[in-house]
Design a protein around this motif. Structure first.
Motif, PDB file in Angstrom:
ATOM      1  N   GLU A   5      53.973  53.907  32.477  1.00  0.00           N
ATOM      2  CA  GLU A   5      53.241  54.893  33.281  1.00  0.00           C
ATOM      3  C   GLU A   5      54.138  55.547  34.333  1.00  0.00           C
ATOM      4  O   GLU A   5      53.991  56.738  34.623  1.00  0.00           O
ATOM      5  CB  GLU A   5      52.040  54.234  33.960  1.00  0.00           C
ATOM      6  CG  GLU A   5      50.906  53.870  33.018  1.00  0.00           C
ATOM      7  CD  GLU A   5      50.270  55.083  32.349  1.00  0.00           C
ATOM      8  OE1 GLU A   5      50.309  56.182  32.932  1.00  0.00           O
ATOM      9  OE2 GLU A   5      49.748  54.924  31.237  1.00  0.00           O
ATOM     10  N   CYS A  15      55.183  59.526  34.858  1.00  0.00           N
ATOM     11  CA  CYS A  15      55.145  60.290  36.111  1.00  0.00           C
ATOM     12  C   CYS A  15      56.336  61.232  36.220  1.00  0.00           C
ATOM     13  O   CYS A  15      56.193  62.398  36.602  1.00  0.00           O
ATOM     14  CB  CYS A  15      55.152  59.341  37.306  1.00  0.00           C
ATOM     15  SG  CYS A  15      53.624  58.437  37.580  1.00  0.00           S
ATOM     16  N   ARG A  23      52.263  65.318  33.687  1.00  0.00           N
ATOM     17  CA  ARG A  23      52.073  64.553  34.924  1.00  0.00           C
ATOM     18  C   ARG A  23      52.916  65.115  36.064  1.00  0.00           C
ATOM     19  O   ARG A  23      52.395  65.532  37.096  1.00  0.00           O
ATOM     20  CB  ARG A  23      52.421  63.081  34.665  1.00  0.00           C
ATOM     21  CG  ARG A  23      51.552  62.408  33.615  1.00  0.00           C
ATOM     22  CD  ARG A  23      50.334  61.772  34.233  1.00  0.00           C
ATOM     23  NE  ARG A  23      50.708  60.603  34.989  1.00  0.00           N
ATOM     24  CZ  ARG A  23      50.824  59.373  34.470  1.00  0.00           C
ATOM     25  NH1 ARG A  23      50.608  59.183  33.185  1.00  0.00           N
ATOM     26  NH2 ARG A  23      51.146  58.351  35.215  1.00  0.00           N
ATOM     27  N   ALA A  59      48.539  55.213  41.499  1.00  0.00           N
ATOM     28  CA  ALA A  59      47.847  55.856  40.376  1.00  0.00           C
ATOM     29  C   ALA A  59      48.413  55.386  39.045  1.00  0.00           C
ATOM     30  O   ALA A  59      47.660  55.125  38.095  1.00  0.00           O
ATOM     31  CB  ALA A  59      47.951  57.374  40.500  1.00  0.00           C
ATOM     32  N   GLN A 102      47.201  51.867  38.253  1.00  0.00           N
ATOM     33  CA  GLN A 102      45.804  51.842  37.820  1.00  0.00           C
ATOM     34  C   GLN A 102      45.637  52.415  36.417  1.00  0.00           C
ATOM     35  O   GLN A 102      44.818  51.929  35.640  1.00  0.00           O
ATOM     36  CB  GLN A 102      44.937  52.596  38.835  1.00  0.00           C
ATOM     37  CG  GLN A 102      44.825  51.845  40.167  1.00  0.00           C
ATOM     38  CD  GLN A 102      44.031  52.606  41.219  1.00  0.00           C
ATOM     39  OE1 GLN A 102      42.824  52.794  41.076  1.00  0.00           O
ATOM     40  NE2 GLN A 102      44.710  53.061  42.264  1.00  0.00           N
ATOM     41  N   LYS A 103      46.421  53.432  36.068  1.00  0.00           N
ATOM     42  CA  LYS A 103      46.381  53.954  34.698  1.00  0.00           C
ATOM     43  C   LYS A 103      46.829  52.887  33.700  1.00  0.00           C
ATOM     44  O   LYS A 103      46.394  52.875  32.544  1.00  0.00           O
ATOM     45  CB  LYS A 103      47.271  55.185  34.568  1.00  0.00           C
ATOM     46  CG  LYS A 103      46.678  56.459  35.149  1.00  0.00           C
ATOM     47  CD  LYS A 103      47.565  57.650  34.841  1.00  0.00           C
ATOM     48  CE  LYS A 103      46.916  58.972  35.277  1.00  0.00           C
ATOM     49  NZ  LYS A 103      46.928  59.151  36.730  1.00  0.00           N
TER      50      LYS A 103
END
Length: 271
Positions: free
Chosen positions: A119, A123, A129, A141, A144-145
């Motif tokens: 993840e 980013c 993203r 973020a 949590q993803k």
């Protein structure tokens, strides 16, 4: 504790798009080849600064090549990687917070490390993203993803300023330098009375922080010769081999005595 007989260590930094390519291929092959894959979050800027290695982005012709190379490799390897328009800004900002966060994840919730690492690459290196991994909200973020609760993510983010996390990232980066310098199984510790040159620690320690003592088992006379990431270290039958870059997978398969089925082996398995 001794390593399993067939162990691969991947030293990586989410600032490195080539590290992402190595990461995805090794994750795809780890069960096919029956190897134990250890993910080792490292800090590329520390290695490059000490070695004098320059990022390709500062060399205009190579920067143009890099943009096209990454795009084609992403398509070939089926990794959703894109070079942002402002990727020089991304490299300037660095990845220290992100790599400390991944270090904390590895210490506290290692089962989440693969997903959170992916993840954070998204980013930086996904056009969809294009988030700033130097900001706390982007780190939270991404976590949590990856499936982490907001509370867990905040707790790990708080740990990024602790000596335990800082020291672990330094030690892992130092280990990457060690393998980068030797590239083989011979790693000779310094005698206890000798003092290793630790100038590289100072070079990438943020202002106001005191460089932590390095792990004594990682001191070696050629320690400061690593030059970049990704590094894949192969532990096989009592020997250690170091492979640099994302384009050494066929050689890795040769060392393991396994079959290379291309960057997406699941397609071959289904045929």
């Amino acid at each position: 504790m001794p390593l399993p007989l067939r162990t691969l260590e991947l030293f990586y930094d989410v600032l490195s798009p080539y590290s992402w390519l190595s990461f995805e291929i090794l994750c795809r092959y780890k069960n096919i080849w029956n190897v134990h894959l250890q993910l080792r979050p490292s800090f590329m800027a520390g290695i490059m600064k000490d070695s004098g290695n320059e990022s390709l982005v500062w060399l205009p012709r190579k920067a143009i090549y890099l943009r096209n190379d990454i795009r084609l490799l992403g398509q070939h390897m089926q990794v959703p990687i894109e070079v942002p328009e402002d990727f020089s800004v991304i490299l300037e900002k660095g990845s220290l917070l992100a790599m400390r966060f991944l270090t904390a994840v590895n210490l506290e919730q290692p089962d989440m490390l693969e997903r959170v690492s992916r993840e954070l690459w998204m980013c930086n290196w996904s056009r969809m993203r294009n988030e700033d991994i130097t900001k706390h909200e982007s780190i939270l973020a991404a976590a949590q993803k990856a499936g982490m609760s907001a509370e867990q993510a905040r707790g790990l983010l708080e740990k990024t300023s602790t000596p335990q996390v800082k020291n672990q990232l330094r030690e892992t980066t130092e280990a990457a330098c060690k393998y980068g310098s030797h590239g083989a199984s011979e790693q000779t510790p310094l005698a206890a009375s000798e003092t290793a040159d630790r100038s590289w620690f100072i070079a990438w320690t943020p202002a106001g922080e005191t460089p932590a003592p390095s792990h004594p088992s990682l001191h070696c006379d050629c320690l400061l010769q690593g030059f970049g990431l990704p590094i894949t270290v192969v532990h096989l039958d009592g020997q250690t081999h170091m492979l640099f870059g994302s384009d050494r997978m066929e050689l890795l398969a040769y060392l393991l005595g396994e079959k290379w089925m291309g960057p997406v082996p699941q397609l071959c398995v289904r045929l």
